[in-house]
Design a protein around this motif. Structure first.
Motif, short mmCIF file in Angstrom:
data_model
loop_
_atom_site.label_atom_id
_atom_site.label_comp_id
_atom_site.label_asym_id
_atom_site.label_seq_id
_atom_site.Cartn_x
_atom_site.Cartn_y
_atom_site.Cartn_z
N TYR A 76 31.80 36.16 -33.10
CA TYR A 76 32.33 37.28 -33.89
C TYR A 76 31.56 38.58 -33.69
N LYS A 77 30.44 38.53 -32.99
CA LYS A 77 29.59 39.72 -32.86
C LYS A 77 29.13 39.84 -31.40
N PRO A 78 29.48 40.95 -30.72
CA PRO A 78 29.07 41.13 -29.32
C PRO A 78 27.56 40.98 -29.16
N VAL A 79 27.15 40.45 -28.02
CA VAL A 79 25.74 40.17 -27.80
C VAL A 79 25.40 40.35 -26.32
N SER A 80 24.13 40.65 -26.07
CA SER A 80 23.60 40.68 -24.71
C SER A 80 22.44 39.70 -24.65
N VAL A 81 22.59 38.66 -23.84
CA VAL A 81 21.54 37.65 -23.70
C VAL A 81 20.78 37.92 -22.41
N MET A 82 19.46 38.07 -22.53
CA MET A 82 18.62 38.46 -21.40
C MET A 82 17.92 37.24 -20.80
N SER A 83 17.87 37.18 -19.46
CA SER A 83 17.17 36.09 -18.79
C SER A 83 16.45 36.60 -17.54
N PHE A 84 15.14 36.36 -17.49
CA PHE A 84 14.37 36.56 -16.26
C PHE A 84 14.35 35.20 -15.55
N ILE A 85 15.26 34.99 -14.62
CA ILE A 85 15.46 33.63 -14.12
C ILE A 85 14.44 33.20 -13.07
N GLY A 92 22.08 51.63 -26.35
CA GLY A 92 23.30 52.37 -26.64
C GLY A 92 24.42 52.12 -25.64
N ASN A 93 24.13 51.36 -24.58
CA ASN A 93 25.15 51.06 -23.57
C ASN A 93 25.70 49.65 -23.70
N ILE A 94 24.85 48.72 -24.16
CA ILE A 94 25.28 47.34 -24.41
C ILE A 94 24.64 46.89 -25.72
N PRO A 95 25.12 45.80 -26.32
CA PRO A 95 24.50 45.32 -27.56
C PRO A 95 23.00 45.05 -27.37
N PHE A 96 22.26 45.09 -28.46
CA PHE A 96 20.81 44.89 -28.43
C PHE A 96 20.46 43.60 -27.69
N LEU A 97 19.48 43.68 -26.79
CA LEU A 97 19.11 42.53 -25.97
C LEU A 97 18.51 41.39 -26.79
N LYS A 98 19.01 40.17 -26.56
CA LYS A 98 18.45 38.97 -27.17
C LYS A 98 17.88 38.09 -26.06
N PHE A 99 16.80 37.42 -26.38
CA PHE A 99 16.18 36.49 -25.45
C PHE A 99 16.30 35.07 -25.98
N PHE A 100 16.60 34.11 -25.11
CA PHE A 100 16.53 32.71 -25.50
C PHE A 100 15.07 32.35 -25.73
N LEU A 149 17.26 38.41 -36.32
CA LEU A 149 17.91 39.22 -35.29
C LEU A 149 18.84 38.39 -34.40
N ASP A 150 19.04 37.12 -34.82
CA ASP A 150 19.97 36.21 -34.12
C ASP A 150 19.55 35.90 -32.69
N PHE A 151 18.23 35.90 -32.43
CA PHE A 151 17.78 35.43 -31.12
C PHE A 151 18.10 33.93 -31.04
N PRO A 152 18.78 33.49 -30.00
CA PRO A 152 19.13 32.06 -29.91
C PRO A 152 17.91 31.20 -29.60
N PHE A 153 17.69 30.18 -30.39
CA PHE A 153 16.59 29.24 -30.16
C PHE A 153 17.14 28.02 -29.42
N MET A 154 16.39 27.58 -28.42
CA MET A 154 16.84 26.43 -27.64
C MET A 154 15.81 25.32 -27.69
N LYS A 155 16.30 24.11 -27.56
CA LYS A 155 15.43 22.93 -27.52
C LYS A 155 15.76 22.17 -26.25
N ARG A 156 14.82 22.14 -25.33
CA ARG A 156 15.03 21.48 -24.04
C ARG A 156 14.21 20.20 -23.97
N HIS A 157 14.86 19.07 -23.73
CA HIS A 157 14.17 17.81 -23.54
C HIS A 157 13.85 17.63 -22.06
#
Length: 296
Positions: A172-181, A110-118, A136-144
């Motif tokens: 067009y849609k606010p997002v919160s991208v989460m990363s445990f670096i 309720g404070n930021i957009p729903f958390l998404k994980f790469f 849910l629009d979780f971004p998928f990545m492909k790393r070589h």
């Protein structure tokens, strides 16, 4: 509040509520995700994206109610002021336990957009969950890997291009991208093996943030830097579900994405070195915050 019940009873009933809540929302999420895939209209996909995010948010809200019913955990939070559901955030956090995810969802709901994980691109093929993550629009990545790119130099940069394309919807849609670096959960054994220069943290992997910022480009405008501390020791998910976690301390610091974090991490060596120094300094500051929060 049923925290007077025996620990094993709390554990069983609380876990069952997590399972029931998950299944309750997973079914409509899958149904609407299929509709989202079958109706190729931009307006319908936008509608379904908001609807599916709301379902996922309801899942988080009911998990929080579950926690409040069966056990009391005192979550002390600093820094919630100034957050908004209308901003684009990169959320960074130290990682100690799977409980971190439940705490983050509860505190940020309720404070930021729903958390998404790469997620790795291969995870889209996980039965049921893959299509739910896609919906849910979780971004998928492909790393070589570097070894792969040496053999196939013509594919250099393709992974970033692919991920950028999957992130276009976030214009067009606010997002919160989460990363445990740190890349993995903290343990004393990992800390010792890494010879980490930080007292409470593992070494940060700057490449992970570099990839996210490069892929998301101008879409991310702010960084939410979160430090989580369990003063009574790092808990397991079992500890949390059984009501054995009594206190959690959370500090949130929100800043704009600094200009020195914008650049080509993978092709500009000077920028890469500067970026790594910035991230290492951020982690040194976080280590000091952790020490402060950890004081009894």
């Amino acid at each position: 509040m049923l925290n007077f019940l025996p620990s094993i009873v709390i554990c069983v009933f609380s876990f069952l509520m997590y399972v029931v809540n998950t299944l309750f929302w997973l079914i409509p999420i899958i149904v609407f995700s299929l509709l989202k895939a079958l109706i190729p209209l931009k307006i319908s996909r936008t509608f379904f994206s908001y609807l599916l995010d709301q379902m996922a948010s309801n899942w988080v809200a009911l998990n929080t109610i579950n926690q409040k019913i069966f056990y009391r955990v005192d979550i002390n939070v600093e820094g919630l002021n100034g957050l908004s559901m209308r901003e684009w955030y990169l959320v960074l956090c130290n990682h100690q336990s799977w409980v971190d995810i439940l705490i983050l969802q509860r505190v940020l709901h309720g404070n930021i957009p729903f958390l998404k994980f790469f997620l790795k691109k291969e995870l889209i093929y996980v039965p049921f969950l893959g299509i739910a993550w896609w919906a849910l629009d979780f971004p998928f990545m492909k790393r070589h890997s570097q070894a792969f790119l040496k053999k196939n130099p013509h594919l250099k940069g393709e992974d970033i291009k692919t991920t950028r394309k999957s992130c276009e919807k976030f214009k067009y849609k606010p997002v919160s991208v989460m990363s445990f670096i740190e890349g993995t959960r903290f343990t004393s054994a990992k800390h010792k093996k890494q010879k980490s220069p930080y007292q409470h943290l593992l070494k940060p992997k700057a490449g992970g943030i570099g990839f996210v910022l490069d892929a998301m480009g101008e879409h991310l405008t702010k960084i939410v830097n979160i430090t989580i501390v369990y003063p009574d020791g790092i808990p397991s998910f079992y500890d949390f579900v059984c009501g054995n976690v009594k206190e959690v301390r959370v500090k949130i610091e929100t800043t704009d994405v600094a200009q020195e974090l914008k650049g080509d991490y993978f092709n500009d060596r000077a920028f890469k070195i500067s970026f790594q120094k910035h991230v290492n300094q951020m982690w040194e500051d976080k280590d000091a915050v952790f020490s402060m929060l950890n004081k009894k």
